[in-house]
Design an enzyme around this catalytic site. Sequence first.
Site, PDB file in Angstrom:
ATOM      1  CB  CYS A 206      -1.403   0.036   1.289  1.00 46.84           C
ATOM      2  SG  CYS A 206      -1.813  -1.417   1.165  1.00 46.84           S
ATOM      3  CB  THR A 207       1.348   4.178  -1.775  1.00 45.55           C
ATOM      4  OG1 THR A 207       2.637   4.701  -1.127  1.00 45.55           O
ATOM      5  CG2 THR A 207       1.197   4.064  -2.796  1.00 45.55           C
TER       6      THR A 207
END
Length: 239
Positions: A206-207
């Site tokens: 995730c980012t």
Amino acid sequence: MTKVRRSRGAVLLGVVGELLITAGVVLGLFVAYSLWWTDVVADRRAGQVGGELRRDWAATAPARPGGGAEAAAPPVYAAGDGIGFLHVPALGKGDSTLIRMGTTPEVLNEGVAGVYQDPYRAAMPWEAEGNFALAAHRDGHGARFHDLDRLGKGDPIVVETKDSWYVYRVDATLPQTSRYDTGIIAPVPVGSGYHQPGRYLTLTTCTPVYTSRYRMAVWASLVRVDPVDAKRTPPPELR
């Protein structure tokens, strides 16, 4: 003595202040749980399962000269099974992450890298071609890919199995894409720069950090396979 009577407004402000303090404490405890305690629990569990996997390897027949046992008799894995370890020197000296089948929360929350089974079945490293696609948390639950953005072109990545060391080199990275972008883990990953089937590795997480709004990806291709010797001497990239 004269008693000082507090106005209703002052009483209300006092109550609101106490509620805000309580909410702050609760929020702080939740953050500590999410970012610290879940790491502790996940690392402990991953260590236990990883230790069991290595003991299983040691208890079975040693790797054949020249390696390649997986290709001769490909093992069959069920969801949650441990298949090996991921080593990424760019994430720190001695970095090692247990790899297990599946990317459900029950798997990933135990501090591991999970092998994608949906919407594409990830190809195992020993298969003739395909994309060995993995996912791991970036924060909490072990946060194994917290610093995945450190990787750049040319960095080595090693997948360790019972009988072989699979050495990859990073070819491209994707800082951000939609979390619905399944093309990044396709057999020939979309956006990777690859245009034909090969033996690829994809790492996803995730980012931005501490959110799950988008996804980032790192793509690498296999450069060689080293057989495991009796002492499990790691390849030069890990020494």
